[in-house]
Write a protein that holds these residues in place. Structure first.
Motif, PDB file in Angstrom:
ATOM      1  N   ASP A  32       7.723   5.792   4.801  1.00  0.00           N
ATOM      2  CA  ASP A  32       9.113   6.123   4.772  1.00  0.00           C
ATOM      3  C   ASP A  32       9.703   7.451   4.379  1.00  0.00           C
ATOM      4  OD1 ASP A  32       8.869   3.100   4.328  1.00  0.00           O
ATOM      5  OD2 ASP A  32       9.689   3.141   3.376  1.00  0.00           O
ATOM      6  N   GLU A  33       9.303   8.047   3.763  1.00  0.00           N
ATOM      7  CA  GLU A  33      10.131   9.425   3.652  1.00  0.00           C
ATOM      8  C   GLU A  33       9.548  10.640   4.882  1.00  0.00           C
ATOM      9  OE1 GLU A  33       9.903  13.248   0.596  1.00  0.00           O
ATOM     10  OE2 GLU A  33       9.837  11.620  -0.466  1.00  0.00           O
ATOM     11  N   ARG A  34       8.162  10.920   4.910  1.00  0.00           N
ATOM     12  CA  ARG A  34       7.843  10.969   6.176  1.00  0.00           C
ATOM     13  C   ARG A  34       8.494  10.458   7.593  1.00  0.00           C
ATOM     14  NH1 ARG A  34       2.147  13.460   7.916  1.00  0.00           N
ATOM     15  NH2 ARG A  34       2.866  13.110  10.673  1.00  0.00           N
ATOM     16  N   GLU A  35       8.591   9.832   7.857  1.00  0.00           N
ATOM     17  CA  GLU A  35       9.459   8.770   9.203  1.00  0.00           C
ATOM     18  C   GLU A  35      11.137   8.481   8.686  1.00  0.00           C
ATOM     19  OE1 GLU A  35       7.607   8.774  12.001  1.00  0.00           O
ATOM     20  OE2 GLU A  35       6.287  10.093  10.573  1.00  0.00           O
ATOM     21  N   PHE A  36      11.435   9.071   7.653  1.00  0.00           N
ATOM     22  CA  PHE A  36      12.979   9.494   7.278  1.00  0.00           C
ATOM     23  C   PHE A  36      14.350   8.850   8.937  1.00  0.00           C
ATOM     24  CE2 PHE A  36      17.278  11.511   7.874  1.00  0.00           C
ATOM     25  CZ  PHE A  36      17.961  10.987   7.173  1.00  0.00           C
ATOM     26  N   TYR A  96       7.204   2.545  13.505  1.00  0.00           N
ATOM     27  CA  TYR A  96       8.453   3.439  12.726  1.00  0.00           C
ATOM     28  C   TYR A  96       8.956   3.231  14.550  1.00  0.00           C
ATOM     29  CZ  TYR A  96       7.343   3.338   8.445  1.00  0.00           C
ATOM     30  OH  TYR A  96       7.118   3.787   6.632  1.00  0.00           O
ATOM     31  N   HIS A 141      -1.715  14.808   8.666  1.00  0.00           N
ATOM     32  CA  HIS A 141      -1.524  13.546   7.271  1.00  0.00           C
ATOM     33  C   HIS A 141      -2.505  13.476   6.812  1.00  0.00           C
ATOM     34  CE1 HIS A 141      -3.398  10.072   8.957  1.00  0.00           C
ATOM     35  NE2 HIS A 141      -2.723  10.390  10.443  1.00  0.00           N
ATOM     36  N   GLU A 146       6.417   4.371   0.328  1.00  0.00           N
ATOM     37  CA  GLU A 146       7.874   5.349  -0.062  1.00  0.00           C
ATOM     38  C   GLU A 146       7.358   6.867   0.572  1.00  0.00           C
ATOM     39  OE1 GLU A 146       9.320   7.230  -3.752  1.00  0.00           O
ATOM     40  OE2 GLU A 146       8.746   5.057  -4.427  1.00  0.00           O
ATOM     41  N   ALA A 147       6.173   7.029   0.669  1.00  0.00           N
ATOM     42  CA  ALA A 147       5.903   8.387   1.099  1.00  0.00           C
ATOM     43  C   ALA A 147       6.178   7.621   2.695  1.00  0.00           C
ATOM     44  CB  ALA A 147       4.548   9.116   0.318  1.00  0.00           C
TER      45      ALA A 147
END
Length: 184
Positions: A72-76, A97, A18, A69-70
């Protein structure tokens, strides 16, 4: 103003996976790491759960522009949990998370750990905390029992797979052997 941070305890400890700003070593009290099986993936992956008395080594980094947002998307499939009062060094806002309960599946040998994923995590712990960090990772991760490890090193299935040094590879393999982890 303190910007929000997240606490990473798996692949986010490996700064090669990351580009979040200001990553640094940290500790999280009152949580433990666990392998989770879910109904949305064919492979087990790491999560945390509250557990009094446990301290996890990991890393925090800034959430750019306080925009989750980004991340949260990675950590779906993970839910954000506030943990600022449990993280050192202290910050005004820190989240961790945790896999959402609605995604849990019964532990099964049909959901192996990807070796390419484990390699990334162990590499991060080794680079940040040395050999003791790798031992800490294996010692503070629950759910190893009868959990197979799929050897996908030659053709990684994990999208953020990293190349390990010979020493890092040997560390992963030695700890898996010590735990009697089946590989295939």
């Amino acid at each position: 103003m303190n910007h929000p941070r997240f606490f990473g305890y798996g692949s986010l400890v490996n700064f090669d996976t990351h580009s979040y700003p200001e990553p640094k070593a940290a500790k999280l009290q009152g949580w433990r790491r666990i392998w989770r099986h879910t109904n949305i993936r064919d492979f087990a992956f790491l999560s945390v759960e509250p557990h009094e008395g446990t301290v996890l080594l990991g890393a925090t980094a800034l959430v750019p522009n306080a925009d989750f947002e980004a991340l949260d998307e990675r950590e779906f499939a993970y839910a954000r949990r506030p943990v600022a009062h449990q993280v050192t060094p202290e910050h005004d806002e820190v989240v961790v998370y945790e896999v959402e309960e609605g995604y849990f599946a019964e532990p099964s040998t049909a959901h192996p750990v990807l070796l390419s994923y484990l390699d990334v995590v162990v590499q991060g712990y080794h680079r940040l905390f040395g050999d003791d960090g790798v031992k800490h990772f294996f010692d503070t991760t629950m759910g190893w029992e009868s959990l197979p490890v799929l050897d996908d090193r030659d053709a990684p299935l994990y999208p953020r797979a990293c190349l390990l040094t010979d020493k890092e590879t040997a560390l992963v393999d030695a700890y898996l052997k010590e735990r009697g982890q089946p590989q295939g």
